[in-house]
Scaffold this motif. Structure first.
Motif, PDB file in Angstrom:
ATOM      1  N   VAL A  26       0.909  -1.160  -0.237  1.00  0.00           N
ATOM      2  CA  VAL A  26      -0.156  -0.062  -0.123  1.00  0.00           C
ATOM      3  C   VAL A  26       0.959   1.278   0.067  1.00  0.00           C
ATOM      4  O   VAL A  26       0.629   2.205  -0.444  1.00  0.00           O
ATOM      5  N   VAL A 120      -3.635  -0.661  -9.541  1.00  0.00           N
ATOM      6  CA  VAL A 120      -3.082  -0.684  -7.875  1.00  0.00           C
ATOM      7  C   VAL A 120      -4.285  -1.403  -7.341  1.00  0.00           C
ATOM      8  O   VAL A 120      -4.181  -2.333  -6.548  1.00  0.00           O
ATOM      9  N   TRP A 127      -6.800  -2.445  -1.354  1.00  0.00           N
ATOM     10  CA  TRP A 127      -6.879  -1.181  -1.771  1.00  0.00           C
ATOM     11  C   TRP A 127      -8.021  -0.409  -1.602  1.00  0.00           C
ATOM     12  O   TRP A 127      -7.994   0.756  -1.020  1.00  0.00           O
TER      13      TRP A 127
END
Length: 146
Positions: A26, A120, A127
């Motif tokens: 992250v 991502v 996420w």
């Protein structure tokens, strides 16, 4: 070990826990998306000292003052943040990540190319939940990184 992110001023149930590997992923993603700001921790320490003990020179502090200074240091950041300060994510020292820092990080995230944001989210399972937690913390008094 992992990292607990706790909503500041919220109920103890308002937290997010990320294991070590996920947290590192992250933070790398945040860095790549421009959500992290590098600050000089020594300059911040000077600001925290002067806020906590205005008008007192270093030679006049006693051991009891250290706790006060550390409390201010955990909260101090840039006057106009562009993201979350890297040092507040680097260690689990109960840093206070204030709502202005979170809002700046989320603004940088929104300005990133949609393809990069989607990549991502596809790579890091937590996420989307993490970004949602940032929104929640940004709407409140921020969060603590423990």
């Amino acid at each position: 070990m992992g990292r607990a992110l706790i909503l500041e001023g919220g109920s103890p149930a308002a937290h997010m826990f990320l294991d070590h590997f996920t947290f590192e992923s992250v933070v790398r993603a945040m860095d790549n998306l421009g959500m992290i700001q590098d600050l000089n921790i020594l300059d911040l320490a000077r600001v925290a000292f002067h806020r906590a003990l205005p008008g007192r020179p270093l030679s006049q502090i006693d051991p009891g003052d250290v706790h006060t200074v550390m409390g201010d240091l955990r909260a101090v950041g840039a006057a106009e943040p562009t993201g979350i300060p890297r040092h507040k994510l680097a260690t689990a020292e109960s840093w206070l990540i204030i709502s202005r820092e979170i809002t700046a990080a989320l603004a940088a995230y929104q300005q990133a190319e949609p393809e990069r944001r989607e990549a991502v989210a596809a790579r890091i399972d937590e996420w989307t939940a993490f970004v949602d937690f940032l929104h929640l913390a940004g709407d409140h008094a921020g969060l603590r990184s423990n």
